[in-house]
Design a protein around this motif. Structure first.
Motif, PDB file in Angstrom:
ATOM      1  N   GLU A 161      33.117  38.855  29.166  1.00  0.00           N
ATOM      2  CA  GLU A 161      34.387  38.955  29.875  1.00  0.00           C
ATOM      3  C   GLU A 161      35.293  37.776  29.501  1.00  0.00           C
ATOM      4  OE1 GLU A 161      35.702  41.465  31.694  1.00  0.00           O
ATOM      5  OE2 GLU A 161      37.370  40.105  31.340  1.00  0.00           O
ATOM      6  N   LEU A 191      38.435  37.276  31.028  1.00  0.00           N
ATOM      7  CA  LEU A 191      39.471  37.013  32.028  1.00  0.00           C
ATOM      8  C   LEU A 191      39.515  35.522  32.360  1.00  0.00           C
ATOM      9  CD1 LEU A 191      38.210  36.272  35.076  1.00  0.00           C
ATOM     10  CD2 LEU A 191      37.705  38.678  35.068  1.00  0.00           C
ATOM     11  N   PHE A 229      48.099  27.215  25.268  1.00  0.00           N
ATOM     12  CA  PHE A 229      46.966  26.309  25.474  1.00  0.00           C
ATOM     13  C   PHE A 229      47.162  24.951  24.814  1.00  0.00           C
ATOM     14  CE2 PHE A 229      42.892  27.248  27.589  1.00  0.00           C
ATOM     15  CZ  PHE A 229      43.353  28.293  28.369  1.00  0.00           C
ATOM     16  N   GLY A 254      39.058  22.002  33.569  1.00  0.00           N
ATOM     17  CA  GLY A 254      37.963  22.219  34.510  1.00  0.00           C
ATOM     18  C   GLY A 254      37.576  23.683  34.471  1.00  0.00           C
ATOM     19  N   GLY A 255      36.930  24.135  35.541  1.00  0.00           N
ATOM     20  CA  GLY A 255      36.522  25.542  35.611  1.00  0.00           C
ATOM     21  C   GLY A 255      35.044  25.692  35.319  1.00  0.00           C
ATOM     22  N   LYS A 271      42.679  24.866  38.593  1.00  0.00           N
ATOM     23  CA  LYS A 271      43.973  25.299  38.068  1.00  0.00           C
ATOM     24  C   LYS A 271      44.711  25.979  39.212  1.00  0.00           C
ATOM     25  CE  LYS A 271      43.975  29.172  35.485  1.00  0.00           C
ATOM     26  NZ  LYS A 271      43.564  30.272  34.570  1.00  0.00           N
TER      27      LYS A 271
HETATM   28  C1  UDX Z   1      38.514  30.308  30.743  1.00  0.00           C
HETATM   29  C2  UDX Z   1      38.999  31.162  29.568  1.00  0.00           C
HETATM   30  O1  UDX Z   1      40.409  30.991  29.409  1.00  0.00           O
HETATM   31  C3  UDX Z   1      38.669  32.618  29.815  1.00  0.00           C
HETATM   32  O2  UDX Z   1      39.053  33.400  28.697  1.00  0.00           O
HETATM   33  C4  UDX Z   1      37.178  32.737  30.038  1.00  0.00           C
HETATM   34  O3  UDX Z   1      36.853  34.090  30.288  1.00  0.00           O
HETATM   35  C5  UDX Z   1      36.738  31.860  31.194  1.00  0.00           C
HETATM   36  O4  UDX Z   1      37.122  30.508  30.951  1.00  0.00           O
HETATM   37  P1  UDX Z   1      39.399  29.808  33.181  1.00  0.00           P
HETATM   38  O5  UDX Z   1      38.417  28.692  33.139  1.00  0.00           O
HETATM   39  O6  UDX Z   1      39.392  30.727  34.342  1.00  0.00           O
HETATM   40  O7  UDX Z   1      39.244  30.720  31.889  1.00  0.00           O
HETATM   41  O8  UDX Z   1      40.886  29.196  33.095  1.00  0.00           O
HETATM   42  P2  UDX Z   1      41.783  28.645  31.886  1.00  0.00           P
HETATM   43  O9  UDX Z   1      43.145  29.184  32.055  1.00  0.00           O
HETATM   44  O10 UDX Z   1      41.164  28.824  30.572  1.00  0.00           O
HETATM   45  O11 UDX Z   1      41.860  27.081  32.206  1.00  0.00           O
HETATM   46  C6  UDX Z   1      40.723  26.249  32.095  1.00  0.00           C
HETATM   47  C7  UDX Z   1      41.127  24.805  32.316  1.00  0.00           C
HETATM   48  O12 UDX Z   1      41.933  24.326  31.255  1.00  0.00           O
HETATM   49  C8  UDX Z   1      41.945  24.602  33.594  1.00  0.00           C
HETATM   50  O13 UDX Z   1      41.533  23.419  34.235  1.00  0.00           O
HETATM   51  C9  UDX Z   1      43.360  24.458  33.075  1.00  0.00           C
HETATM   52  O14 UDX Z   1      44.182  23.732  33.929  1.00  0.00           O
HETATM   53  C10 UDX Z   1      43.109  23.724  31.762  1.00  0.00           C
HETATM   54  N1  UDX Z   1      44.186  23.891  30.770  1.00  0.00           N
HETATM   55  C11 UDX Z   1      44.491  25.126  30.293  1.00  0.00           C
HETATM   56  C12 UDX Z   1      44.849  22.772  30.293  1.00  0.00           C
HETATM   57  O15 UDX Z   1      44.570  21.643  30.703  1.00  0.00           O
HETATM   58  N2  UDX Z   1      45.827  22.942  29.345  1.00  0.00           N
HETATM   59  C13 UDX Z   1      46.159  24.163  28.850  1.00  0.00           C
HETATM   60  O16 UDX Z   1      47.041  24.226  27.979  1.00  0.00           O
HETATM   61  C14 UDX Z   1      45.471  25.284  29.346  1.00  0.00           C
END
Ligand code: UDX
Ligand code: NAD
Length: 480
Positions: free
Chosen positions: A157, A159, A261, A269-270, A335
Motif C-alpha cells: 500500500e 497511501l 517531497f 516522522g511516521g 504531519k
Molecule cells: C509515507 C509514504 O509517503 C507513503 O507512500 C507510504 O505508503 C507510507 O509512508 P506517510 O508516512 O503517511 O507516508 O506520510 P508522508 O507524507 O510520506 O510524510 C512522512 C514524513 O515526511 C512526515 O513527517 C512529513 O512531514 C515529512 N516530509 C514529507 C518532509 O519533511 N518533507 C517533505 O517534503 C515531505
C-alpha cells in the motif's frame, strides 16, 4: 458475491477496505481485528483514526457491504480473498533487534488462516514486509494446507496518512506481485479485477512477488532520501546564507528531479520511513551488502541529525539554556491532518528540550495528552537516537503540560516551536501571541509555515529551517 476479509483494522486496513467497499458494491468486505476497542470504534460515530474524508466513505457503506468485526476466524474462513494488513514494527529484541521487521503478528495471522480455512484462498500481503516474506508465508500455509490451495500475492500500500482517501481513490499505481505459475497469474487477475472497478488498467502494475515486496521498501527509502537530502542542504543553507526554499524550487524545476517531497523540515516522522529503511538496511546486511546497508542508514542518520540540530538551535539561541523556561510546542503529530504520532519528530525534540529542563507546553489539534505522555516516556534505540534526545524520565514528565489551545500554550512562553504544519498555525494572531510572551520572544519554525518577515516586524526573533539567519541567531554559538 466475492467475499474479502482484511486482517488488521489499522491506518491501512480501515481506509483501504472502506474504499474497496464503496467502489465495489457487489463485494462484501469485512475488516477484522483482535483489538475489540478498535473494532468498536470503527462501528461507532468516532472512528479510531482521523483521516479527512474517511467518515463519509465509512458511513456510506458500513452495514451494507462493509463490516468491522472481532470474529476473526469466522470471516477468514468465509473469505475468497484475505488481505493481511497487520502491523510489522521494528524488532525490539533478539536477532536483528533495532532493524529487522517483527513478523510476529504476520506469522500468527498466517497460522490462523491455515487453521481455519476450508476453501481455496488468495492471501494478499498488504502490510509492508521484508523481501521473500511471501516464501515464508507460503511455507506456513502449504505445510498446514489440508489440501487447500493458497495463492500468495504482494499488494503493498502506497497511501500516505492525511491524504489516504484521495490516495486510495486516485492511486499513482496499484502494484500486484504474484507467482509466475498459471495459479499465480489467475490470482493476480482476480485481485486486478477488484481494483479495476475504479483504477485505470494502465495504472495496475503486475510483477513477480519479490519485485513487489522490494518496490515498497525502495519507494519509502527513495522518498525519505529526498527529505534527508534537502534537510542536509538546509544545514548548509543556514551556514552560507542560501535559502533552502529557493534551492528546492530551483532544483525541483528540473523535470528529472521534480518538485515534490523537497520541503525541508525538522525531520521526517511516521510509522513507515524509519522502520522500512531499517528493514532495508538489515536485508542488505543479511545479503552480504554492507556498503549498500550503510548508504541507506545515512538517510536515518541525517534525519536524527536534523532533529538534534533543531534542539541545539533552540537552546543555543536562548543563551545556551532553556532550564525553567516555558517553551510552547505547536503540533505533535508527525504531519498535518493526522492524529498519528508514531516516530513524530516532536517526540525527539520535546525529549531534547526536557533534557535541558525546559517547561514544555504542547498543543496539537488531534493528539491527546495521554498519547503525548506515552510517546515521551517510550524507549528508543540508542544507536539511532543521540543521547540528548533520549526518553523523558517519569519525574521530568512533570515539566510537560498539554493544552487544547495555541494561545494557552504560548502564554508567558519564551519560545514557540512549530513542529507540525497544521494549517491553523499559519492563521494564528501572532501579535496577540507576542504580546503575551516573555521577551525576547522566539519562534522556531520547524516546518517553514509562518511568514517570518511579518513575525520579525512584530518583534519576534525567528528561526526558519534552511533560511538566512537573523542577526541574533548568527551571533549565538555555532550549532552542530
Ligand atoms: C509515507 C509514504 O509517503 C507513503 O507512500 C507510504 O505508503 C507510507 O509512508 P506517510 O508516512 O503517511 O507516508 O506520510 P508522508 O507524507 O510520506 O510524510 C512522512 C514524513 O515526511 C512526515 O513527517 C512529513 O512531514 C515529512 N516530509 C514529507 C518532509 O519533511 N518533507 C517533505 O517534503 C515531505
Ligand atoms: P496499525 O498498527 O494501525 O494496524 C494494525 C492492526 O492489526 C492493529 O489494529 C492490530 O490490532 C491488528 N492485528 C495485529 N495482529 C493481528 C492478528 N493476528 N489478527 C487480527 N488483527 C491483528 O498498522 P498500520 O499503520 O495500518 O500498518 C499496517 C501495515 O501497513 C504495516 O506493515 C505498515 O508498514 C504498512 N503501511 C502503513 C502505512 C501507513 O501510512 N500507516 C502505509 C503503507 C503501508
Amino acid at each position: 458475491m466475492v467475499k474479502i476479509c482484511c486482517i488488521g483494522a489499522g491506518y491501512v486496513g480501515g481506509p483501504t477496505m472502506a474504499v474497496i467497499a464503496i467502489k465495489c458494491p457487489a463485494i462484501e468486505v469485512v475488516v477484522v481485528d483482535i483489538s475489540k476497542p478498535r473494532i468498536d470504534a470503527w462501528n461507532s460515530d468516532t472512528l479510531p483514526i482521523y483521516e479527512p474524508g474517511l467518515d463519509e466513505v465509512v458511513k456510506a457503506c458500513r452495514g451494507k457491504n462493509l463490516f468491522f468485526s472481532t470474529d476473526v476466524e469466522k470471516h477468514v474462513a468465509e473469505a475468497d480473498i484475505i488481505f493481511v494488513s497487520v502491523n510489522t514494527p521494528t524488532k525490539t529484541r533478539g536477532l536483528g533487534a533495532g532493524k529487522a521487521a517483527d513478523l510476529t503478528y504476520w506469522e500468527s495471522a498466517a497460522r490462523m488462516i491455515a487453521d481455519v480455512s476450508k476453501s481455496d484462498k488468495i492471501v494478499v500481503e498488504k502490510s509492508t514486509v521484508p523481501v521473500k516474506t511471501a516464501e515464508a508465508i507460503e511455507k506456513i500455509l502449504t505445510h498446514n494446507s489440508k489440501g487447500i490451495n493458497y495463492q500468495i500475492l504482494s499488494n503493498p500500500e502506497f497511501l500516505a496518512e492525511g491524504t489516504a482517501i484521495d490516495d486510495l481513490f486516485k492511486p499513482d499505481r496499484v502494484l500486484i506481485g504474484g507467482r509466475e505459475t498459471p495459479g499465480g497469474q489467475k490470482a493476480i487477475q482476480a485481485l486486478k479485477a477488484v481494483y479495476a472497478h475504479w483504477v485505470p488498467e494502465e495504472n495496475i502494475i503486475t510483477t513477480n512477488l519479490w519485485s513487489a515486496e522490494l518496490s515498497k521498501l525502495a519507494a519509502n527509502a527513495f522518498l525519505a532520501q529526498r527529505i534527508s537530502s534537502v534537510n542536509a542542504m538546509s544545514a548548509l543553507c543556514e551556514a552560507t546564507g542560501a535559502d533552502v526554499s529557493e534551492v528546492s524550487y530551483a532544483i525541483g524545476k528540473d523535470s528529472r528531479i521534480g518538485p515534490k517531497f523537497l520541503n525541508a523540515s525538522v525531520g521526517f516522522g511516521g510509522s513507515c520511513f524509519q522502520k522500512d529503511i531499517l528493514n532495508l538496511v538489515y536485508i542488505c546486511e543479511c545479503n552480504g551488502l554492507p556498503e549498500v546497508a550503510n548508504y541507506w542508514k545515512q538517510v536515518i542518520k541525517i534525519n536524527d541529525y536534523q532533529k538534534s540540530r533543531f534542539v541545539n538551535r533552540v537552546v543555543s539561541s536562548m543563551f545556551n539554556t532553556v532550564s525553567g523556561k516555558k517553551v510552547a510546542v505547536l503540533g505533535f503529530a508527525f504531519k498535518k491532518d493526522t492524529g498519528d504520532t508514531r516516530e513524530a519528530p516532536a517526540i525527539d525534540v520535546c525529549n531534547g528540550l526536557l533534557g535541558d529542563k525546559a517547561q514544555v507546553s504542547i498543543y496539537d489539534p488531534q493528539v491527546t495528552g495521554e498519547q503525548i505522555q506515552r510517546d515521551l516516556a517510550m524507549n528508543k534505540f540508542d544507536w539511532d537516537h543521540p543521547m540528548h534526545l533520549q526518553p523523558t524520565s517519569p519525574a521530568a514528565l512533570k515539566q510537560v503540560s498539554v493544552v487544547w489551545d495555541a494561545y494557552e500554550a504560548t502564554k508567558d512562553a519564551h519560545a514557540v516551536c512549530i513542529l507540525t504544519e497544521w494549517e491553523e498555525f499559519k492563521k494564528l494572531d501572532y501579535q496577540k501571541i507576542f504580546d503575551n510572551m516573555q521577551k525576547p520572544a522566539f519562534v522556531f519554525d520547524g516546518r517553514n509555515v509562518v511568514d517570518a518577515a511579518k513575525l520579525r516586524e512584530i518583534g519576534f526573533i525567528v528561526y526558519s529551517i534552511g533560511k538566512p539567519l537573523d542577526a541574533w541567531l548568527k551571533d549565538m554559538p555555532a550549532v552542530a
